[in-house]
Scaffold this motif. Structure first.
Motif, PDB file in Angstrom:
ATOM      1  N   ALA A  73     -40.321  27.755  86.475  1.00 50.05           N
ATOM      2  CA  ALA A  73     -39.506  26.592  86.101  1.00 50.05           C
ATOM      3  C   ALA A  73     -39.841  26.070  84.703  1.00 50.05           C
ATOM      4  CB  ALA A  73     -39.650  25.486  87.146  1.00 50.05           C
ATOM      5  N   PRO A  74     -41.123  25.745  84.386  1.00 50.95           N
ATOM      6  CA  PRO A  74     -41.410  25.266  83.026  1.00 50.95           C
ATOM      7  C   PRO A  74     -41.153  26.331  81.973  1.00 50.95           C
ATOM      8  CG  PRO A  74     -43.455  25.620  84.247  1.00 50.95           C
ATOM      9  CD  PRO A  74     -42.334  25.717  85.240  1.00 50.95           C
ATOM     10  N   VAL A  75     -41.327  27.607  82.336  1.00 57.40           N
ATOM     11  CA  VAL A  75     -41.034  28.690  81.380  1.00 57.40           C
ATOM     12  C   VAL A  75     -39.544  28.729  81.083  1.00 57.40           C
ATOM     13  CG1 VAL A  75     -40.977  31.190  81.070  1.00 57.40           C
ATOM     14  CG2 VAL A  75     -43.041  30.091  81.965  1.00 57.40           C
ATOM     15  N   ALA A  76     -38.717  28.708  82.129  1.00 56.93           N
ATOM     16  CA  ALA A  76     -37.264  28.787  81.939  1.00 56.93           C
ATOM     17  C   ALA A  76     -36.745  27.608  81.131  1.00 56.93           C
ATOM     18  CB  ALA A  76     -36.569  28.852  83.302  1.00 56.93           C
ATOM     19  N   LEU A  77     -37.156  26.388  81.486  1.00 62.43           N
ATOM     20  CA  LEU A  77     -36.681  25.207  80.763  1.00 62.43           C
ATOM     21  C   LEU A  77     -37.180  25.194  79.323  1.00 62.43           C
ATOM     22  CD1 LEU A  77     -37.080  22.429  83.504  1.00 62.43           C
ATOM     23  CD2 LEU A  77     -34.993  23.633  82.827  1.00 62.43           C
ATOM     24  N   GLY A  78     -38.437  25.566  79.124  1.00 60.17           N
ATOM     25  CA  GLY A  78     -38.989  25.583  77.770  1.00 60.17           C
ATOM     26  C   GLY A  78     -38.316  26.628  76.897  1.00 60.17           C
TER      27      GLY A  78
END
Length: 431
Positions: A381-386
């Protein structure tokens, strides 16, 4: 080397004018990518917002406890399970490049561009076949819960910031961000390599889908070149998947890393080149209408370009796909090198077209990683959003950069990617 006469230049401009207008295809693909990105990000954010409603917090146990099949995702949605919403968003992100190829096929049918109906249909068939293979390759997975994982809100925020930077660089140079995401997750945060590679596939698709929206609207991407070359990358990816168990991937990593460094040598000698000179269309380029132009905001004019050595570019794309299938890494560096040094496209066109292509290559293998349980939502999740945010920022920055500056950025990235492949092959470091 053959010099272009005024007649050649006039012919190039005439051929570019004869091409079917790209606006309809570019706009339809752009809307599909934008819709997929927005819906995916919305579902991921909803899942994150639901996390405080469930006990457990951001613990390693919670990281390892997530839905790993479509049935589990559906059941989790019914009970408002946070990770089910995040996983659905990730699956929609994976599906976006596939839908983009299908929509391109429909557009070519409407335009009666039958050459590209055949080309796009071939890519779609190969892509669906690769997904079918992925659904049948679950038996070799190793239990991940034996690894010691450290995870918290602070770790998630740091992953987001690192992924933001990866998205910017990936969008600028036509890579997927995995060159930074994999070592970040393994070396800095200590996650197991299967998780890092699975999440890296998500970062590749996020970079591709996020940046391509802007590149298509600004008419920087050559869709026809990308669609034609995707035949090579998808066939290569399937070939790599078939022979991966027969060859030593560590040795291949070293070999391909060395090849990548050697391939970067022409870029170093052309470090100051703004636009390719003395390029003439080959017979393949003329038949497939590959010549085009792009608006260069830095130069303040429309830049026409031609395409040469197309068969060699296609062969290089097969090698790029083969590398992805064999080693489970991105191969955007090989794609950009092939288009820049072999086919002699302007670097902006090479990077933006590579950016469009890498999402399809990654989607072809994403099903394998999902079926193996290698895409943990709380890490992805943080990888995709970032990466999505970084890709959008990188796409805006590219408009105001020259090809010379992009080349200066790209050469060190190639060297870093090559060193990663060599070190991985030699088994040095966590990565």
């Amino acid at each position: 080397m053959k010099r272009l006469t005024s007649s050649d230049k006039s012919t190039a401009q005439t051929q570019a004018q004869k091409q079917p207008p790209p606006s309809k295809l570019s706009n339809s693909i752009s809307w599909i990518l934008q819709g997929g990105v927005i819906l995916s990000a919305l579902l991921i954010v909803i899942g994150i917002a639901l996390l405080p409603t469930r006990p457990g917090g951001l613990t390693p146990e919670r990281v390892l406890n997530f839905p790993q099949t479509l049935t589990q995702v559906g059941a989790g949605l019914l009970i408002l399970r946070p990770q089910a919403f995040i996983m659905l968003g990730l699956l929609l992100l994976i599906a976006t490049p596939i839908v983009r190829v299908a929509a391109s096929l429909v557009t070519f049918v409407i335009e009666r561009d039958y050459k590209y109906v055949v080309i796009t249909g071939t890519v779609l068939v190969i892509l669906i076949f690769s997904l079918f293979l992925g659904s049948r390759s679950q038996e070799n997975e190793v239990a991940i819960n034996t690894f010691q994982i450290h995870f918290s809100l602070g770790v998630a925020l740091m992953i987001f910031v690192g992924s933001l930077l990866a998205g910017v660089i990936g969008a600028l140079v036509g890579l997927g961000g995995g060159i930074m995401v994999v070592p970040m997750l393994t070396i800095i945060f200590g996650f197991p390599i299967p998780f890092a590679i699975g999440v890296s596939i998500i970062s590749v698709i996020a970079t591709s889908s996020g940046a391509a929206v802007a590149y298509l609207r600004d008419h920087l991407t050559n869709i026809r070149i990308g669609m034609f070359l995707e035949i090579g990358t998808t066939l290569g990816a399937i070939s790599g998947a078939f022979v991966a168990g027969l060859l030593a991937p560590n040795l291949l990593g070293v070999i391909f890393g060395i090849i990548l460094i050697v391939s970067a040598a022409p870029l170093i000698f052309k470090i100051g080149e703004e636009l390719p000179q003395n390029v003439s269309n080959d017979s393949w380029a003329r038949t497939l209408n590959l010549a085009s132009s792009y608006p260069d905001h830095k130069l303040g004019r429309e830049v026409p370009y031609q395409v040469t050595r197309t068969p060699f570019g296609l062969a290089m794309m097969y090698i790029a796909g083969l590398i992805s299938g064999l080693l489970g890494i991105g191969s955007g560096t090989f794609k950009v090198i092939a288009m820049d040094t072999i086919m002699r496209l302007p670097l902006k066109v090479s990077t933006t077209t590579s950016n469009l292509m890498i999402g399809v290559t990654a989607a072809a293998s994403a099903g394998i990683y999902f079926s193996r349980g290698n895409i943990p939502p709380l890490i992805a999740a943080p990888v995709a959003l970032g990466v999505l945010a970084g890709a959008l920022l990188g796409a805006r920055l590219l408009l105001h950069m020259s090809n010379k500056i992009l080349r200066i950025i790209f050469v060190p990235v190639i060297i870093i990617a090559a060193l990663e492949m060599i070190l991985h092959g030699l088994g040095i470091g966590s990565f």
